[in-house]
Design an enzyme around this catalytic site. Structure first.
Site, mmCIF file in Angstrom:
data_model
loop_
_atom_site.group_PDB
_atom_site.id
_atom_site.type_symbol
_atom_site.label_atom_id
_atom_site.label_comp_id
_atom_site.label_asym_id
_atom_site.label_seq_id
_atom_site.Cartn_x
_atom_site.Cartn_y
_atom_site.Cartn_z
ATOM 1 C CE LYS A 42 37.129 35.679 32.208
ATOM 2 N NZ LYS A 42 38.044 35.156 33.569
ATOM 3 N NE ARG A 48 32.107 35.389 35.889
ATOM 4 C CZ ARG A 48 32.984 36.355 35.561
ATOM 5 N NH1 ARG A 48 33.110 37.061 34.923
ATOM 6 N NH2 ARG A 48 34.095 36.324 36.830
ATOM 7 N NE ARG A 57 44.529 40.152 39.397
ATOM 8 C CZ ARG A 57 43.375 39.784 38.614
ATOM 9 N NH1 ARG A 57 43.517 40.214 37.276
ATOM 10 N NH2 ARG A 57 42.579 38.866 39.006
ATOM 11 N NE ARG A 68 40.321 41.717 40.593
ATOM 12 C CZ ARG A 68 39.721 40.905 39.462
ATOM 13 N NH1 ARG A 68 40.282 41.399 38.067
ATOM 14 N NH2 ARG A 68 38.967 40.057 39.395
ATOM 15 N NE ARG A 79 37.920 35.762 41.378
ATOM 16 C CZ ARG A 79 39.127 36.656 40.988
ATOM 17 N NH1 ARG A 79 39.978 36.960 42.208
ATOM 18 N NH2 ARG A 79 39.397 36.743 39.957
HETATM 19 P P1 AP5 Z 1 43.532 38.492 33.474
HETATM 20 O O1 AP5 Z 1 44.016 38.797 31.930
HETATM 21 O O2 AP5 Z 1 43.001 39.432 34.465
HETATM 22 O O3 AP5 Z 1 42.719 37.088 33.612
HETATM 23 P P2 AP5 Z 1 41.240 37.055 33.781
HETATM 24 O O4 AP5 Z 1 40.830 35.886 33.262
HETATM 25 O O5 AP5 Z 1 40.392 38.384 32.956
HETATM 26 O O6 AP5 Z 1 41.130 37.052 35.273
HETATM 27 P P3 AP5 Z 1 40.209 38.055 36.354
HETATM 28 O O7 AP5 Z 1 40.467 37.469 37.592
HETATM 29 O O8 AP5 Z 1 40.147 39.338 35.938
HETATM 30 O O9 AP5 Z 1 38.760 37.064 35.938
HETATM 31 P P4 AP5 Z 1 37.474 37.073 36.654
HETATM 32 O O10 AP5 Z 1 36.638 36.214 35.543
HETATM 33 O O11 AP5 Z 1 37.669 36.354 38.033
HETATM 34 O O12 AP5 Z 1 37.228 38.471 37.101
HETATM 35 P P5 AP5 Z 1 36.106 39.454 36.404
HETATM 36 O O13 AP5 Z 1 36.841 40.824 36.353
HETATM 37 O O14 AP5 Z 1 35.452 39.118 35.168
HETATM 38 O O15 AP5 Z 1 44.960 37.822 34.310
HETATM 39 C C1 AP5 Z 1 45.207 37.437 35.319
HETATM 40 C C2 AP5 Z 1 46.703 37.701 35.772
HETATM 41 O O16 AP5 Z 1 47.477 36.961 35.161
HETATM 42 C C3 AP5 Z 1 46.896 39.144 35.669
HETATM 43 O O17 AP5 Z 1 47.776 39.760 36.470
HETATM 44 C C4 AP5 Z 1 47.842 39.066 34.373
HETATM 45 O O18 AP5 Z 1 48.765 40.084 34.103
HETATM 46 C C5 AP5 Z 1 48.473 37.621 34.248
HETATM 47 N N1 AP5 Z 1 48.485 37.046 33.217
HETATM 48 C C6 AP5 Z 1 47.736 36.909 32.166
HETATM 49 N N2 AP5 Z 1 48.219 36.258 31.102
HETATM 50 C C7 AP5 Z 1 49.176 35.573 31.722
HETATM 51 C C8 AP5 Z 1 50.086 35.009 31.125
HETATM 52 N N3 AP5 Z 1 50.011 34.245 29.810
HETATM 53 N N4 AP5 Z 1 51.501 34.188 31.743
HETATM 54 C C9 AP5 Z 1 51.572 34.855 32.729
HETATM 55 N N5 AP5 Z 1 50.627 35.776 33.559
HETATM 56 C C10 AP5 Z 1 49.597 36.096 32.846
HETATM 57 O O19 AP5 Z 1 34.933 39.464 37.512
HETATM 58 C C11 AP5 Z 1 35.234 39.819 38.956
HETATM 59 C C12 AP5 Z 1 34.016 39.779 39.832
HETATM 60 O O20 AP5 Z 1 32.698 40.404 39.065
HETATM 61 C C13 AP5 Z 1 33.202 38.214 39.827
HETATM 62 O O21 AP5 Z 1 33.999 37.272 40.906
HETATM 63 C C14 AP5 Z 1 31.694 38.841 40.058
HETATM 64 O O22 AP5 Z 1 31.619 39.083 41.276
HETATM 65 C C15 AP5 Z 1 31.582 39.862 39.073
HETATM 66 N N6 AP5 Z 1 31.191 39.605 37.649
HETATM 67 C C16 AP5 Z 1 31.931 40.008 36.784
HETATM 68 N N7 AP5 Z 1 31.135 39.442 35.449
HETATM 69 C C17 AP5 Z 1 29.985 39.087 35.988
HETATM 70 C C18 AP5 Z 1 28.822 38.439 35.301
HETATM 71 N N8 AP5 Z 1 29.019 38.501 34.084
HETATM 72 N N9 AP5 Z 1 27.780 38.003 36.183
HETATM 73 C C19 AP5 Z 1 27.763 38.183 37.765
HETATM 74 N N10 AP5 Z 1 28.914 38.732 38.209
HETATM 75 C C20 AP5 Z 1 29.802 39.056 37.542
#
Ligand code: AP5
Length: 190
Positions: free
Chosen positions: A13, A88, A127, A133, A144
């Site tokens: 994402k 979410r 990662r 992270r 997660r």
């Molecule tokens: P990346 O692009 O970071 O993927 P992502 O889907 O954004 O993954 P995240 O781990 O950041 O998502 P998340 O939803 O768990 O975390 P968030 O920050 O929203 O890619 C991941 C990896 O893969 C990277 O290393 C990238 O380089 C690699 N990659 C990407 N595309 C690729 C490809 N095609 N091929 C190979 N490699 C690739 O949330 C974190 C925390 O914040 C949550 O757990 C929660 O505690 C809190 N939080 C956030 N939003 C909310 C909300 N709305 N409500 C409540 N809590 C929230």
């Protein structure tokens, strides 16, 4: 164009939102990034959010809603935005619709990125080694993914019922996935 990006942790994402925002000239709004910034700054919100993030749990809705309302109140969203990581759960999806009705920029499209679980685990393990992270440890990633399937996956149905959902294969290179997402956007948005 107001776009919501959906998908499990590690589905790409953040990576894809950044690229699409560049192509479309709209801001990228990531609640994960906003929360990590609050933690780094040691703000009251950051202190309250940190223990949920470290455990891979959702931060309470009222804290995240405040954050998103403030961000959507800034001028740069007037021509659109991409939301990454929000909503979410169903309560967040409903709250978002209310905020957006006030701002006058309702969601036009929800793109759901689909990736195999093995690929997700591999990406997040890489990662964890490369960037350290704190929520990418094996145990937290497992939680997660559980939280995603129990609370976030139903959000896709919310947008499907409103005929706004497009699912996109997130396997393959970053560039190939980006092209698929771009092509899935509704007419008039590119
Ligand atoms: P990346 O692009 O970071 O993927 P992502 O889907 O954004 O993954 P995240 O781990 O950041 O998502 P998340 O939803 O768990 O975390 P968030 O920050 O929203 O890619 C991941 C990896 O893969 C990277 O290393 C990238 O380089 C690699 N990659 C990407 N595309 C690729 C490809 N095609 N091929 C190979 N490699 C690739 O949330 C974190 C925390 O914040 C949550 O757990 C929660 O505690 C809190 N939080 C956030 N939003 C909310 C909300 N709305 N409500 C409540 N809590 C929230």
């Amino acid at each position: 164009m107001a776009i919501v990006l959906l998908g499990p942790p590690g589905s790409g994402k953040g990576t894809q939102a950044a690229l699409l925002c560049e192509r479309l000239g709209v801001p990228h709004i990531s609640t994960g990034e906003l929360l990590r910034q609050a933690v780094r700054e040691g703000s009251e919100l950051g202190r309250r959010a940190q223990r949920f993030m470290d455990a891979g749990e959702l931060v309470p809705d009222e804290l995240v809603l405040d954050l998103i309302e403030q961000r959507l109140g800034l001028d740069d969203v007037r021509h659109g935005y991409i939301l990454d990581g929000y909503p979410r759960n169903l309560a967040q999806a409903e709250a978002l619709d209310q905020v957006l009705a006030r701002v006058g920029l309702p969601v036009r499209c929800a793109l759901a990125i689909e990736v195999d679980e093995n690929e997700i685990i591999g990406r997040l393990a890489r990662r964890a080694t490369e960037e350290g992270r704190s929520d990418d440890s094996t145990a937290v990633v497992r939680n997660r993914l559980k939280v995603y399937s129990e609370q976030t996956a139903p959000v896709s149905d919310y947008y499907r019922q409103r005929k706004l959902l497009h699912t996109v294969d997130g396997m393959g290179s970053v560039e190939a996935v980006n092209e698929r997402l771009y092509r899935a956007l509704p007419d008039g948005s590119t």
